[in-house]
Design a protein around this motif. Structure first.
Motif, PDB file in Angstrom:
ATOM      1  N   ILE A 110       4.453   5.789  -5.675  1.00  0.00           N
ATOM      2  CA  ILE A 110       3.747   6.057  -6.747  1.00  0.00           C
ATOM      3  C   ILE A 110       3.607   7.299  -7.338  1.00  0.00           C
ATOM      4  CG2 ILE A 110       3.996   4.672  -8.781  1.00  0.00           C
ATOM      5  CD1 ILE A 110       5.050   2.337  -7.130  1.00  0.00           C
ATOM      6  N   GLU A 111       1.731   6.881  -6.625  1.00  0.00           N
ATOM      7  CA  GLU A 111       0.674   7.431  -7.232  1.00  0.00           C
ATOM      8  C   GLU A 111       0.838   9.361  -7.060  1.00  0.00           C
ATOM      9  OE1 GLU A 111      -2.157   7.165  -9.201  1.00  0.00           O
ATOM     10  OE2 GLU A 111      -0.400   5.038  -9.205  1.00  0.00           O
ATOM     11  N   GLY A 112       1.323   9.277  -5.907  1.00  0.00           N
ATOM     12  CA  GLY A 112       2.108  10.581  -5.755  1.00  0.00           C
ATOM     13  C   GLY A 112       2.678  11.052  -6.462  1.00  0.00           C
ATOM     14  N   ASN A 113       3.502  10.433  -6.700  1.00  0.00           N
ATOM     15  CA  ASN A 113       4.866  11.065  -7.385  1.00  0.00           C
ATOM     16  C   ASN A 113       4.252  11.251  -8.883  1.00  0.00           C
ATOM     17  OD1 ASN A 113       7.350  11.646  -8.418  1.00  0.00           O
ATOM     18  ND2 ASN A 113       7.624   9.258  -8.535  1.00  0.00           N
ATOM     19  N   LYS A 114       3.229  10.181  -9.133  1.00  0.00           N
ATOM     20  CA  LYS A 114       2.965  11.060 -10.684  1.00  0.00           C
ATOM     21  C   LYS A 114       2.511  12.018 -10.633  1.00  0.00           C
ATOM     22  CE  LYS A 114       2.312   5.922 -11.784  1.00  0.00           C
ATOM     23  NZ  LYS A 114       1.549   4.861 -12.798  1.00  0.00           N
ATOM     24  N   LYS A 115       1.525  12.545  -9.234  1.00  0.00           N
ATOM     25  CA  LYS A 115       0.960  13.425  -9.686  1.00  0.00           C
ATOM     26  C   LYS A 115       1.401  14.920  -9.043  1.00  0.00           C
ATOM     27  CE  LYS A 115      -3.327  11.867  -7.251  1.00  0.00           C
ATOM     28  NZ  LYS A 115      -4.265  11.520  -5.873  1.00  0.00           N
ATOM     29  N   ASP A 172       4.322   1.209  -1.312  1.00  0.00           N
ATOM     30  CA  ASP A 172       4.337   1.803  -2.278  1.00  0.00           C
ATOM     31  C   ASP A 172       3.841   1.846  -3.233  1.00  0.00           C
ATOM     32  OD1 ASP A 172       7.464   0.715  -0.962  1.00  0.00           O
ATOM     33  OD2 ASP A 172       6.179  -1.616  -1.880  1.00  0.00           O
ATOM     34  N   ASN A 173       2.760   1.905  -3.794  1.00  0.00           N
ATOM     35  CA  ASN A 173       1.751   2.182  -4.750  1.00  0.00           C
ATOM     36  C   ASN A 173       1.093   3.599  -4.161  1.00  0.00           C
ATOM     37  OD1 ASN A 173       1.453  -0.023  -5.314  1.00  0.00           O
ATOM     38  ND2 ASN A 173      -0.303  -0.879  -4.391  1.00  0.00           N
ATOM     39  N   LEU A 174       1.090   3.898  -3.026  1.00  0.00           N
ATOM     40  CA  LEU A 174       0.673   5.936  -2.591  1.00  0.00           C
ATOM     41  C   LEU A 174       1.905   6.248  -3.149  1.00  0.00           C
ATOM     42  CD1 LEU A 174      -1.252   7.309  -0.853  1.00  0.00           C
ATOM     43  CD2 LEU A 174      -0.035   6.586   1.394  1.00  0.00           C
ATOM     44  N   TYR A 185       0.949  -0.816   0.095  1.00  0.00           N
ATOM     45  CA  TYR A 185      -0.088  -0.034  -0.406  1.00  0.00           C
ATOM     46  C   TYR A 185       0.685   1.034  -0.222  1.00  0.00           C
ATOM     47  CZ  TYR A 185      -3.324   4.181   1.672  1.00  0.00           C
ATOM     48  OH  TYR A 185      -3.652   4.702   2.030  1.00  0.00           O
ATOM     49  N   GLN A 213       4.533  14.832 -10.358  1.00  0.00           N
ATOM     50  CA  GLN A 213       5.361  15.115 -11.457  1.00  0.00           C
ATOM     51  C   GLN A 213       4.750  16.156 -12.497  1.00  0.00           C
ATOM     52  OE1 GLN A 213       6.675  11.561 -13.203  1.00  0.00           O
ATOM     53  NE2 GLN A 213       8.241  11.283 -12.248  1.00  0.00           N
ATOM     54  N   LYS A 214       3.320  16.017 -12.607  1.00  0.00           N
ATOM     55  CA  LYS A 214       2.348  16.481 -13.812  1.00  0.00           C
ATOM     56  C   LYS A 214       2.695  18.062 -12.771  1.00  0.00           C
ATOM     57  CE  LYS A 214      -0.542  13.191 -14.412  1.00  0.00           C
ATOM     58  NZ  LYS A 214      -1.939  12.797 -14.692  1.00  0.00           N
TER      59      LYS A 214
END
Length: 102
Positions: A77-82, A73-75, A71, A84-85
């Motif tokens: 990764i998703e936070g990193n994607k947001k 790790d996914n949190l 959980y 980065q934008k």
């Protein structure tokens, strides 16, 4: 003993009931019965344990959720994607303001 009237004021068990027991009707009934001497300390404390368990259950669930490495790790990764934008948009605005784009 259950047949001896007790004092609610200054009683820590009832202070905890007031703070953590979400059933105010139950707390009121416990206080009345305790003052009348129709309920024992053991019963009042058992009700407090039930109330504390109800209070702590959501906290325990969140603890176990956040204690799961998948959980987390996914949190991340998703936070990193947001992020980065947002960073890409901000960096583009900065470069445009500085005249790096023609």
């Amino acid at each position: 003993r259950a047949d001896i009237p007790g004092t609610v004021d200054g009683n820590l068990v009832f202070l905890y009931h007031d703070l953590f027991n979400d059933n105010s009707a139950e707390v009121k009934e416990l206080k009345n019965r305790y003052q009348a001497g129709t309920i024992s300390d053991v019963e009042v404390k058992a009700k407090l344990i039930e109330a504390l368990d109800r209070f702590l259950t959501p906290i325990r669930k969140r603890y176990h959720q956040y204690n799961d490495p998948t959980y987390l790790d996914n949190l991340i990764i998703e936070g990193n994607k947001k992020v980065q934008k947002i960073v890409q948009t901000t960096l583009k605005e900065i470069k445009e303001a500085m005249g790096f784009y023609s």
